[in-house]
Design a protein around this motif. Sequence first.
Motif, PDB file in Angstrom:
ATOM      1  N   GLY A   1      25.269  26.117  -3.540  1.00  0.00           N
ATOM      2  CA  GLY A   1      26.166  25.226  -2.806  1.00  0.00           C
ATOM      3  C   GLY A   1      25.822  23.762  -3.050  1.00  0.00           C
ATOM      4  O   GLY A   1      26.715  22.921  -3.184  1.00  0.00           O
ATOM      5  N   THR A   2      24.543  23.442  -3.115  1.00  0.00           N
ATOM      6  CA  THR A   2      24.113  22.076  -3.397  1.00  0.00           C
ATOM      7  C   THR A   2      24.526  21.668  -4.801  1.00  0.00           C
ATOM      8  O   THR A   2      25.053  20.578  -5.016  1.00  0.00           O
ATOM      9  N   VAL A   3      24.305  22.555  -5.754  1.00  0.00           N
ATOM     10  CA  VAL A   3      24.692  22.270  -7.139  1.00  0.00           C
ATOM     11  C   VAL A   3      26.194  22.009  -7.223  1.00  0.00           C
ATOM     12  O   VAL A   3      26.634  21.041  -7.840  1.00  0.00           O
ATOM     13  N   MET A   4      26.980  22.832  -6.568  1.00  0.00           N
ATOM     14  CA  MET A   4      28.433  22.674  -6.634  1.00  0.00           C
ATOM     15  C   MET A   4      28.892  21.383  -5.968  1.00  0.00           C
ATOM     16  O   MET A   4      29.765  20.694  -6.491  1.00  0.00           O
ATOM     17  N   ARG A   5      28.297  21.035  -4.810  1.00  0.00           N
ATOM     18  CA  ARG A   5      28.655  19.775  -4.132  1.00  0.00           C
ATOM     19  C   ARG A   5      28.307  18.571  -5.001  1.00  0.00           C
ATOM     20  O   ARG A   5      29.099  17.645  -5.143  1.00  0.00           O
ATOM     21  N   VAL A   6      27.109  18.592  -5.567  1.00  0.00           N
ATOM     22  CA  VAL A   6      26.659  17.474  -6.399  1.00  0.00           C
ATOM     23  C   VAL A   6      27.527  17.359  -7.641  1.00  0.00           C
ATOM     24  O   VAL A   6      27.940  16.264  -8.026  1.00  0.00           O
ATOM     25  N   MET A   7      27.837  18.479  -8.276  1.00  0.00           N
ATOM     26  CA  MET A   7      28.674  18.436  -9.467  1.00  0.00           C
ATOM     27  C   MET A   7      30.066  17.901  -9.146  1.00  0.00           C
ATOM     28  O   MET A   7      30.625  17.121  -9.918  1.00  0.00           O
ATOM     29  N   LYS A   8      30.620  18.296  -8.008  1.00  0.00           N
ATOM     30  CA  LYS A   8      31.940  17.799  -7.613  1.00  0.00           C
ATOM     31  C   LYS A   8      31.905  16.285  -7.443  1.00  0.00           C
ATOM     32  O   LYS A   8      32.792  15.574  -7.921  1.00  0.00           O
ATOM     33  N   VAL A   9      30.873  15.778  -6.779  1.00  0.00           N
ATOM     34  CA  VAL A   9      30.726  14.336  -6.577  1.00  0.00           C
ATOM     35  C   VAL A   9      30.603  13.619  -7.923  1.00  0.00           C
ATOM     36  O   VAL A   9      31.118  12.516  -8.106  1.00  0.00           O
ATOM     37  N   MET A  10      29.939  14.266  -8.879  1.00  0.00           N
ATOM     38  CA  MET A  10      29.753  13.683 -10.208  1.00  0.00           C
ATOM     39  C   MET A  10      31.016  13.774 -11.062  1.00  0.00           C
ATOM     40  O   MET A  10      31.054  13.256 -12.164  1.00  0.00           O
ATOM     41  N   GLY A  11      32.020  14.481 -10.575  1.00  0.00           N
ATOM     42  CA  GLY A  11      33.237  14.661 -11.353  1.00  0.00           C
ATOM     43  C   GLY A  11      33.122  15.787 -12.365  1.00  0.00           C
ATOM     44  O   GLY A  11      33.808  15.797 -13.384  1.00  0.00           O
ATOM     45  N   LEU A  12      32.253  16.759 -12.058  1.00  0.00           N
ATOM     46  CA  LEU A  12      32.013  17.883 -12.965  1.00  0.00           C
ATOM     47  C   LEU A  12      32.348  19.188 -12.260  1.00  0.00           C
ATOM     48  O   LEU A  12      32.389  19.263 -11.033  1.00  0.00           O
ATOM     49  N   ARG A  13      32.549  20.233 -13.046  1.00  0.00           N
ATOM     50  CA  ARG A  13      32.718  21.567 -12.489  1.00  0.00           C
ATOM     51  C   ARG A  13      32.137  22.577 -13.459  1.00  0.00           C
ATOM     52  O   ARG A  13      32.096  22.351 -14.671  1.00  0.00           O
ATOM     53  N   LEU A  14      31.687  23.677 -12.911  1.00  0.00           N
ATOM     54  CA  LEU A  14      31.202  24.778 -13.740  1.00  0.00           C
ATOM     55  C   LEU A  14      32.403  25.601 -14.176  1.00  0.00           C
ATOM     56  O   LEU A  14      33.378  25.716 -13.443  1.00  0.00           O
ATOM     57  N   SER A  15      32.309  26.152 -15.348  1.00  0.00           N
ATOM     58  CA  SER A  15      33.354  27.058 -15.800  1.00  0.00           C
ATOM     59  C   SER A  15      32.706  28.232 -16.508  1.00  0.00           C
ATOM     60  O   SER A  15      31.561  28.150 -16.943  1.00  0.00           O
ATOM     61  N   ALA A  16      33.426  29.331 -16.590  1.00  0.00           N
ATOM     62  CA  ALA A  16      32.899  30.538 -17.208  1.00  0.00           C
ATOM     63  C   ALA A  16      33.689  30.849 -18.464  1.00  0.00           C
ATOM     64  O   ALA A  16      34.890  30.609 -18.539  1.00  0.00           O
ATOM     65  N   MET A  17      32.986  31.381 -19.438  1.00  0.00           N
ATOM     66  CA  MET A  17      33.634  31.841 -20.657  1.00  0.00           C
ATOM     67  C   MET A  17      32.869  33.053 -21.157  1.00  0.00           C
ATOM     68  O   MET A  17      31.685  33.191 -20.887  1.00  0.00           O
ATOM     69  N   PRO A  18      33.542  33.952 -21.833  1.00  0.00           N
ATOM     70  CA  PRO A  18      32.858  35.166 -22.292  1.00  0.00           C
ATOM     71  C   PRO A  18      31.787  34.837 -23.334  1.00  0.00           C
ATOM     72  O   PRO A  18      31.939  33.900 -24.128  1.00  0.00           O
ATOM     73  N   VAL A  19      30.710  35.601 -23.282  1.00  0.00           N
ATOM     74  CA  VAL A  19      29.656  35.458 -24.269  1.00  0.00           C
ATOM     75  C   VAL A  19      30.095  36.236 -25.498  1.00  0.00           C
ATOM     76  O   VAL A  19      30.449  37.417 -25.396  1.00  0.00           O
ATOM     77  N   LYS A  20      30.057  35.592 -26.626  1.00  0.00           N
ATOM     78  CA  LYS A  20      30.453  36.253 -27.867  1.00  0.00           C
ATOM     79  C   LYS A  20      29.349  37.179 -28.324  1.00  0.00           C
ATOM     80  O   LYS A  20      28.172  36.874 -28.190  1.00  0.00           O
ATOM     81  N   ALA A  21      29.725  38.326 -28.870  1.00  0.00           N
ATOM     82  CA  ALA A  21      28.737  39.284 -29.377  1.00  0.00           C
ATOM     83  C   ALA A  21      27.984  38.663 -30.542  1.00  0.00           C
ATOM     84  O   ALA A  21      28.541  37.954 -31.351  1.00  0.00           O
ATOM     85  N   ALA A  22      26.699  38.943 -30.588  1.00  0.00           N
ATOM     86  CA  ALA A  22      25.836  38.372 -31.656  1.00  0.00           C
ATOM     87  C   ALA A  22      26.132  38.989 -32.994  1.00  0.00           C
ATOM     88  O   ALA A  22      26.536  40.061 -33.162  1.00  0.00           O
TER      89      ALA A  22
END
Length: 97
Positions: free
Chosen positions: A76-97
């Motif tokens: 929750g702290t990471v998400m609040r801080v990132m929002k204030v910084m103008g950032l967001r986390l996003s998810a993407m599939p990991v490509k097979a090696a």
Amino acid sequence: MAIDTTPWDVTEYLGSEEAIAHFLEAILEENDPSLLAAALGDIAKAQGMTQIARDAGLSRESLYKALSKDGNPELGTVMRVMKVMGLRLSAMPVKAA
């Protein structure tokens, strides 16, 4: 023979949203929570730690502690801080090696 070195500070290179996004993408690829916390601390320093803390509803000291290499911030702290910084986390599939 002594080697002449110059101190390097990543915060000097985090002056644009694009630079910050590339930096954070590289950090996230490492899958290291402590490295992510420290990187968010570097970004907060570049943007102004006091204002980031205030906008996130945290004390400056607690933000420094949470976003240090040894910090362990809650998600929750990471998400609040990132929002204030103008950032967001996003998810993407990991490509097979």
